[in-house]
Design a protein around this motif. Structure first.
Motif, mmCIF file in Angstrom:
data_model
loop_
_atom_site.group_PDB
_atom_site.id
_atom_site.type_symbol
_atom_site.label_atom_id
_atom_site.label_comp_id
_atom_site.label_asym_id
_atom_site.label_seq_id
_atom_site.Cartn_x
_atom_site.Cartn_y
_atom_site.Cartn_z
ATOM 1 N N PHE A 162 0.840 -1.199 0.000
ATOM 2 C CA PHE A 162 0.000 0.000 0.000
ATOM 3 C C PHE A 162 0.879 1.255 0.000
ATOM 4 O O PHE A 162 0.617 2.217 -0.730
ATOM 5 N N GLU A 163 1.928 1.241 0.834
ATOM 6 C CA GLU A 163 2.892 2.353 0.849
ATOM 7 C C GLU A 163 3.529 2.534 -0.519
ATOM 8 O O GLU A 163 3.673 3.658 -1.021
ATOM 9 N N GLU A 164 3.916 1.427 -1.127
ATOM 10 C CA GLU A 164 4.573 1.490 -2.435
ATOM 11 C C GLU A 164 3.640 2.049 -3.501
ATOM 12 O O GLU A 164 4.055 2.785 -4.399
ATOM 13 N N LYS A 165 2.353 1.728 -3.366
ATOM 14 C CA LYS A 165 1.358 2.219 -4.317
ATOM 15 C C LYS A 165 1.244 3.749 -4.219
ATOM 16 O O LYS A 165 1.174 4.444 -5.240
ATOM 17 N N ILE A 166 1.259 4.270 -2.998
ATOM 18 C CA ILE A 166 1.191 5.727 -2.793
ATOM 19 C C ILE A 166 2.441 6.386 -3.367
ATOM 20 O O ILE A 166 2.369 7.410 -4.052
ATOM 21 N N ASN A 167 3.606 5.772 -3.104
ATOM 22 C CA ASN A 167 4.862 6.337 -3.614
ATOM 23 C C ASN A 167 4.883 6.339 -5.133
ATOM 24 O O ASN A 167 5.394 7.281 -5.756
ATOM 25 N N ALA A 168 4.329 5.283 -5.730
ATOM 26 C CA ALA A 168 4.304 5.182 -7.198
ATOM 27 C C ALA A 168 3.456 6.299 -7.808
ATOM 28 O O ALA A 168 3.693 6.722 -8.947
ATOM 29 N N LEU A 169 2.481 6.783 -7.068
ATOM 30 C CA LEU A 169 1.645 7.889 -7.539
ATOM 31 C C LEU A 169 2.334 9.242 -7.376
ATOM 32 O O LEU A 169 1.810 10.268 -7.822
ATOM 33 N N GLY A 170 3.464 9.235 -6.711
ATOM 34 C CA GLY A 170 4.165 10.492 -6.461
ATOM 35 C C GLY A 170 3.840 11.093 -5.112
ATOM 36 O O GLY A 170 4.163 12.253 -4.844
ATOM 37 N N GLY A 171 3.203 10.303 -4.242
ATOM 38 C CA GLY A 171 2.819 10.786 -2.921
ATOM 39 C C GLY A 171 1.473 11.476 -2.928
ATOM 40 O O GLY A 171 0.879 11.732 -3.981
ATOM 41 N N ILE A 172 0.987 11.792 -1.748
ATOM 42 C CA ILE A 172 -0.317 12.438 -1.594
ATOM 43 C C ILE A 172 -0.150 13.952 -1.706
ATOM 44 O O ILE A 172 0.674 14.551 -1.014
ATOM 45 N N ASP A 173 -0.928 14.557 -2.586
ATOM 46 C CA ASP A 173 -0.852 16.012 -2.769
ATOM 47 C C ASP A 173 -1.558 16.760 -1.648
ATOM 48 O O ASP A 173 -1.054 17.776 -1.166
ATOM 49 N N LEU A 174 -2.740 16.292 -1.271
ATOM 50 C CA LEU A 174 -3.461 16.925 -0.163
ATOM 51 C C LEU A 174 -4.150 15.839 0.646
ATOM 52 O O LEU A 174 -4.914 15.041 0.097
ATOM 53 N N GLN A 175 -3.847 15.794 1.932
ATOM 54 C CA GLN A 175 -4.437 14.804 2.823
ATOM 55 C C GLN A 175 -5.474 15.475 3.715
ATOM 56 O O GLN A 175 -5.180 16.438 4.430
ATOM 57 N N LEU A 176 -6.704 14.959 3.671
ATOM 58 C CA LEU A 176 -7.766 15.425 4.560
ATOM 59 C C LEU A 176 -7.781 14.563 5.816
ATOM 60 O O LEU A 176 -7.645 13.343 5.728
ATOM 61 N N LEU A 177 -7.980 15.197 6.958
ATOM 62 C CA LEU A 177 -8.025 14.481 8.234
ATOM 63 C C LEU A 177 -9.195 14.983 9.073
ATOM 64 O O LEU A 177 -9.642 16.126 8.932
ATOM 65 N N GLY A 178 -9.668 14.112 9.965
ATOM 66 C CA GLY A 178 -10.514 14.525 11.072
ATOM 67 C C GLY A 178 -9.693 14.320 12.330
ATOM 68 O O GLY A 178 -8.522 13.939 12.269
ATOM 69 N N ILE A 179 -10.290 14.549 13.482
ATOM 70 C CA ILE A 179 -9.586 14.320 14.745
ATOM 71 C C ILE A 179 -10.484 13.523 15.677
ATOM 72 O O ILE A 179 -11.665 13.830 15.831
#
Length: 659
Positions: free
Chosen positions: A157-174
């Motif tokens: 899963f990590e490798e898949k994100i890296n292959a995309l070039g990383g996350i441009d904008l990450q949304l979070l809640g708390i």
């Protein structure tokens, strides 16, 4: 028609410059305790529109270069309004998501079926099913993978994100424990995508929001290290119930004990929150520590109550030195001395206390919270669920009846989803006995009993969900009537409104509609009350209280210019989820030990909401325990400030319709 007036309750008492400063100098002063950029909006909708505009801008920028935009999504409550806005932009303004990839932040594990109450199914329902995204660009943890393959899956899963070039904008809640994703307290800054065991609080959240009877014990989540690699991070938070955790994440030092605080270390992270979630930030809750204040009576009272806590003194013992040493010299300049200020605030608090919530007849009401006339009054109490009335104001309710006012109670929702199947089984046992005793030859009743009991006890056969919900609603209706009888409210004065927004049969409710408001208006026009009580408890985790309050306030907004309304006052109560802060209290009704015990007995009439109630929230105490402890705490606080000692106090804040 204005359907979000509850948000104005907070806005009306907080000067705009505290949360929307006009220049950089003022911003720097106000935010001196804040360790990460924060944007505060009037409500979730306005904040979500701003974030949506930023997402669109970044999408277009990357797409113009022929690159895929990678958006990290959260499946919690925080994203609802944002996803709705993105769907609107797609449908109404032609925004395309064909060159967008999305990454699901977390997923419960294990799930028997991939879409069985999963976070991905929620995101699909809120966003993905309504836009033109390529299904191949939806990246989510596999919740059905075999246990022996989980570690390899997380690495892939990590490798898949890296292959995309990383996350441009990450949304979070708390989360309530300060978690981001399912990175719970103790999670390390360098953690990556992994399987994590959920603590009891996270499992309760799952039960509350997704309807799990047995929530999963673990989750696959992006790690903090993975989140921190995102080029841009936006944490969204809405509502009063998140104000304490939001303040900790923003103002306390970064710590593994509070994972959301790690966002302070990111060079492009910010919090986007509404005024309710911002309520505990220093610039909102204690502005005198960061700026020159716009002093009004309530802010002065808040400051003096805070000062009493800081120096551990009652109001009348505060000195000039106490004020000077705690950033309150402005008040000395206004009043001339601590003594003058102390007397004013002491008297203000003293005048909130009354044993006559409906007004005392033939008495001088100059300094009383309620008018002496008319007497008796026609009183209407709105209760979101069929027990909020007695939980939050059971003592006052009985006092109003005992003082000969005409008291009506209106239950806004059926409360049917908050009844366990076991409660129906218990009542069916009674029905069976009744049939055997009085209707032994009634074949239709016997047949219906057999069908229902087989389905509920052994899960055999099938009966309509509506039939089950009707039985559960009937149980709650009976309990509500029993509690009303106990406090003396006449059965003919009990009204069941069954507002349509609630009747979905699921935890998720519909938005407020014109139909809800018209039902409330019809009752108000029929009764034309002199006093209205409404639940101002906006920390209800499911939002039912807010929708019910908005329905009443919208109806009042329509009727406020009618002749009868000129002689009507509206009081807001709390108690099921939180209590009013003492600086806002405008009517405090003291209860004796006997009255508090009577209130407990009224709450206990709601047997289905005791130990077996499915939605007790994040508070381990039963509702009667919460209520008593909050009422006792309010009384103790009054006493600590130097006022009379009472067993308990129920507190109210007046609502004045917005013109």
């Amino acid at each position: 028609m204005r359907t979000n007036l509850s948000s104005q309750i907070t806005l009306n008492r907080i000067p705009e410059r505290y949360y929307r400063p006009t220049d950089a100098f003022e911003l720097a002063a106000l935010t001196r305790f804040e360790k990460v950029p924060v944007e505060i909006f009037d409500d979730a909708l306005r904040g979500s529109k701003k974030v949506a505009a930023e997402i669109v801008g970044l999408m277009k920028e990357k797409n113009s270069k022929g690159e895929l935009f990678v958006l990290g999504l959260t499946g919690g409550r925080a994203g609802i309004e944002l996803y709705s806005e993105l769907v609107r932009l797609h449908k109404e303004e032609g925004l395309s998501f064909k060159k967008v990839a999305v990454v699901n932040l977390y997923e419960y594990y294990p799930l028997v079926k991939a879409m069985d109450k999963s976070f991905l199914s929620r995101i699909k329902e809120m966003l993905l099913d309504h836009i033109d995204i390529d299904p191949a660009n939806i990246i989510s943890p596999d919740a059905t993978i075999d246990r022996k393959d989980v570690m390899a899956h997380c690495k892939a899963f990590e490798e898949k994100i890296n292959a995309l070039g990383g996350i441009d904008l990450q949304l979070l809640g708390i989360g309530r424990g300060g978690n981001i994703g399912f990175n719970e307290p103790g999670s390390q800054l360098n953690s990556t995508t992994r399987l994590i065991m959920l603590n009891s609080e996270s499992r309760k959240e799952a039960a509350r929001h997704l309807g799990f009877s047995e929530p999963p014990v673990s989750s696959i989540t992006l790690g903090i290290g993975t989140i921190m690699k995102a080029k841009r991070i936006v944490l969204l938070s809405w509502g009063e119930d998140k104000s304490a955790v939001v303040r900790t994440a923003i103002e306390e030092p970064a710590s593994v004990a509070f994972p959301a605080s790690f966002l302070q270390l990111h060079n492009n992270a910010s919090f986007v929150i509404d005024i309710h979630a911002a309520g505990e930030l220093t610039r909102i809750s204690k502005p005198w520590l960061v700026t020159s204040c716009d002093w009004d009576d309530k802010l002065i009272r808040r400051a003096i109550v805070w000062l009493c806590q800081q120096v551990n003194k009652p109001i009348l013992k505060l000195t000039d030195k106490d004020y000077s040493e705690h950033n309150l010299s402005e008040l000395l300049n206004i009043f001339g001395s601590a003594y003058n200020c102390n007397i004013k605030i002491f008297n203000d608090l003293q005048h909130t206390i009354t044993g006559w919530p409906g007004g005392k007849p033939d008495a001088d009401d100059t300094y009383r919270p309620e008018r002496a006339t008319p007497f008796p009054k026609k009183v209407l109490v709105f209760s979101p669920h069929p027990d909020d009335d007695v939980i939050s104001m059971g003592g006052t309710l009985k006092r109003l009846v005992d003082q000969h006012h005409e008291v009506h109670v209106a239950y806004e929702t059926s409360g049917n989803i908050a009844v366990n199947d076991d409660e129906i089984i218990r009542f069916l046992s009674f029905v069976k006995g009744y049939i055997e005793m009085f209707e032994p030859d009634n074949k239709d009743l016997k047949a219906r009993y057999e069908i229902q009991s087989k389905f509920l006890v052994r899960k055999e056969g099938q009966i309509p969900l509506s039939e089950i919900l009707s039985m559960k609603g009937l149980i709650r209706r009976g309990e509500a009537k029993a509690a009303c009888r106990y406090v003396g409210v006449s059965s003919k004065n009990v009204h069941f409104l069954n507002l349509p927004f609630y009747e979905t049969g699921t935890i998720k409710k519909n938005p407020i509609s014109q139909a809800d408001i018209e039902i409330v208006k019809a009752l108000l026009q029929e009764l034309k009350p002199h006093q209205i009580y409404v639940a101002g408890d906006l920390a209800d985790p499911h939002g039912t209280h807010k929708v019910c309050l908005d329905a009443v306030l919208a109806a009042i907004d329509d009727l406020k210019n009618e002749v009868w309304f000129k002689d009507c006052r509206i009081w807001m109560y709390r108690g099921a989820w939180m209590e009013w802060e003492i600086d806002h209290i405008e009517m405090a009704v003291p209860l004796s030990p006997e009255e508090l015990r009577s209130k407990r007995n009224a709450i206990l009439k709601h047997q289905s909401q005791m130990e077996s109630a499915p939605f007790l929230g994040n508070d381990e105490r039963l509702f009667w325990q919460r209520s008593e402890e909050r009422n006792r705490a309010t009384a103790a606080f009054y006493n600590e400030l130097g006022l009379a000692a009472y067993e308990a106090i129920e507190a109210f804040v007046r609502y004045i319709p917005i013109q």
